[in-house]
Design an enzyme around this catalytic site. Structure first.
Site, short mmCIF file in Angstrom:
data_model
loop_
_atom_site.label_atom_id
_atom_site.label_comp_id
_atom_site.label_asym_id
_atom_site.label_seq_id
_atom_site.Cartn_x
_atom_site.Cartn_y
_atom_site.Cartn_z
N ASP A 1 -10.57 3.71 17.65
CA ASP A 1 -11.75 3.02 17.12
C ASP A 1 -12.99 3.53 17.84
OD1 ASP A 1 -13.19 1.04 15.66
OD2 ASP A 1 -13.27 -0.15 17.48
N THR B 1 -17.62 3.24 12.36
CA THR B 1 -18.28 3.49 13.65
C THR B 1 -18.15 4.95 14.06
OG1 THR B 1 -16.26 2.72 14.71
CG2 THR B 1 -18.03 1.14 14.51
N THR B 2 -16.99 5.57 13.77
CA THR B 2 -16.80 6.99 14.12
C THR B 2 -17.62 7.86 13.17
OG1 THR B 2 -14.56 6.45 14.83
CG2 THR B 2 -15.07 8.77 14.54
N ASP C 1 -11.36 -4.80 11.93
CA ASP C 1 -12.16 -3.89 11.10
C ASP C 1 -11.92 -4.16 9.62
OD1 ASP C 1 -13.05 -2.79 13.40
OD2 ASP C 1 -12.24 -0.79 13.11
#
Length: 535
Positions: A66, A99-100, A392
């Protein structure tokens, strides 16, 4: 006339540091690109995991892919890298996923900007081109988005596809069907409120991930007091945050002079009477269940048992807050006015066994949408990562229920936006067109990295995908299980429009902000003053 000295004038305090122009810009680029390179190997369904080992004696181990968790855990000194870390946190708080992707896209934009600046294109020209490109990409994404909220069956299928797509890049990928159904069921219980506080996640070691399940009710990982009822129907619950330990005489650090030990016994008796009065005041509320955030000592516990009241102690703050929310009660600290206290209600409280542990189960709570997800797993690291993955998925699904538009994943949306930006660049005269081309190239890097992480020939796959989009096959993306280009509609690879839009806007804004920098000034470190008056 006095001659001006040509020596450089230092206007900063000693110890302060300044980086100017190209040096500052290069320092920013290097920091941001390094952050992007750190997390990009975790991108996509075949992305790899990172082990994060914390300092200190405990040396806790976290295994995760994550992006937000990785970036939160690392200490960053570079100011541009800090901007990307903060942006990743905002993406996580705002939509829960991507997020990545957002970090990698911002880093790729800055990688392109570095090449353009080397070609003597001014940062403001690049920013101007990027802004137009962002607007065009956003419009292309909006036009490609589909809304099936009017058709409940298709919308349910959309939610399941989004959950599967979100979980396919996580630890839960091998059990994604099980957890997708679990996440969708939990979010659909919220009836569109999007209040994820009503979904409680409990982690219990043992069993396998497939033993995880959704419980319709609320589970509290605590014990019921000694000699008290273990099962209650139609419970009236008083939720409190008050000290129930005054049966222990508190005379530490104070001086009490007594003639004999009998006087000490009198003090203890007075303390007991005080506690008895407090318990009586609590019982006047007409309750049969008392839940306290703090400890309940032996004497008050005994008084509650005599009154036939179930008492639960040390329900930590998060537990008490959530209990108050789901049972419809309020947390109370004083008990003088029972008529002003709002009690919680539930149909049944009982003890249940999960693995080898006993938990308290509240069913038929006032907040009907409340539920608990019980996660099982072999190790604590697996449980922690499963919780992050599920969080998530729940966040994305809650966002999709509020904003029901969906887009296709597998690099399809990125190629669609890149094609729209390239078309705009072809129609735009001047240097801005070069900046737009660089924006499109950065967008195309996302499917390239996804293919690289899976061990496929990314150049060939992305070229095929680009050709498919040129032929107006706008739903085509990367099929990473077969290593080919495929139709995302048939594969059911769907993503939330809100996540993609937030990713695009956050990445372009952060890259633009870093690109504007032409000076980095570091403050002088504070001098340590010796302490002449130690404690």
């Amino acid at each position: 006339m006095a001659s001006l000295s040509m020596a450089p004038v230092n206007i900063f305090k000693s110890g302060a540091d300044e980086e100017k122009a190209e040096t500052a810009r290069l320092s920013s680029f290097v920091g941001a690109i390094a952050i992007g390179d750190l997390v990009k190997s975790t991108l996509g369904p075949k992305g790899m995991d990172k082990i994060l080992l914390s300092g200190g004696k405990s040396g806790t181990v976290t295994v995760t892919n994550d992006g937000a968790t990785i970036l939160k855990a690392i200490g960053v000194d570079n100011p541009a890298a800090k901007v990307l870390v903060d942006m990743s946190k905002v993406q996580d708080d705002e939509v829960g996923d991507g997020t990545t992707s957002v970090t990698v896209l911002a880093a790729e934009l800055l990688r392109e900007a570095e090449l353009l600046i080397a070609r003597k294109i001014h940062p403001q020209t690049i920013i101007s081109g990027w802004r137009k490109a962002t607007q065009t990409a956003r419009e292309a994404l909006r036009e490609a988005a589909a809304d099936h909220s009017n058709d409940p069956a298709r919308f349910q299928e959309d939610l399941l596809n989004i959950a599967r797509t979100t979980l396919s890049s996580k630890l839960l990928t091998h059990h994604k069907d099980h957890f997708s159904q679990l996440a969708v069921d939990a979010v659909m219980r919220l009836k569109g409120s999007g209040n994820l506080e009503a979904i409680h996640v409990i982690k219990k070691l043992g069993g396998s991930l497939t033993d995880s399940y959704l419980d319709e009710g609320f589970l509290l990982d605590k014990k019921i007091g000694v000699n008290q009822p273990k099962r209650l129907e139609n419970a009236n619950i008083l939720i409190a945050n008050t000290g129930m330990d005054t049966d222990k005489i508190k005379i530490f650090g104070s001086r009490v002079r007594v003639d004999s030990t009998a006087k000490v016994a009198e003090i203890e008796l007075a303390e007991k009477e005080k506690m008895k009065e407090k318990v009586e005041r609590i019982l006047k509320h007409g309750i049969n269940c008392f839940i306290n955030r703090q400890l309940i000592y032996n004497y008050p516990e005994q008084l509650f048992a005599q009154a036939g009241v179930m008492a639960i102690e040390h329900a930590d703050f998060a537990g008490v807050e959530r209990l108050a929310l789901v049972t419809g009660g309020e947390i109370t600290s004083t008990f003088e006015h029972p008529e002003m206290v709002k009690l919680g209600h539930c149909k049944l409280i009982e003890e249940v066994m999960i693995g080898e542990d006993t938990l308290i189960h509240f069913s038929g709570v006032a907040m009907g949408e409340a539920c608990t997800v019980v996660l099982r797993g072999a190790t604590q690291q697996i449980l922690d990562e499963a919780e992050r993955s599920l969080h998530d998925a729940l966040c994305v699904l809650a966002q999709t229920v509020k904003e029901p538009r969906t887009v296709y994943g597998g690099g399809c949306s990125e190629m669609l936006m890149a094609k729209a930006v390239t078309d705009l660049a072809n129609r735009t005269p001047g240097k801005e067109a070069v900046a737009m081309e660089s924006f499109a190239k950065a967008l195309r890097m996302l499917p390239t990295i996804i293919a690289d992480n899976a061990g496929y020939d990314s150049a060939d796959l992305v070229a095929q995908l680009r050709a498919a989009h040129q032929e107006n096959k706008t739903t085509f993306g990367l099929n990473m299980s077969a290593g080919t280009v495929g139709d995302m509609v048939e594969l059911g690879i769907t993503e939330s429009f809100q996540v993609k839009r937030q990713m695009l806007l956050s990445a372009s804004e952060a890259a633009e902000m870093i690109l504007r920098v032409d000076n980095i000034i570091r403050a002088a470190p504070r001098k340590r003053v010796p302490d002449h008056h130690p404690c």
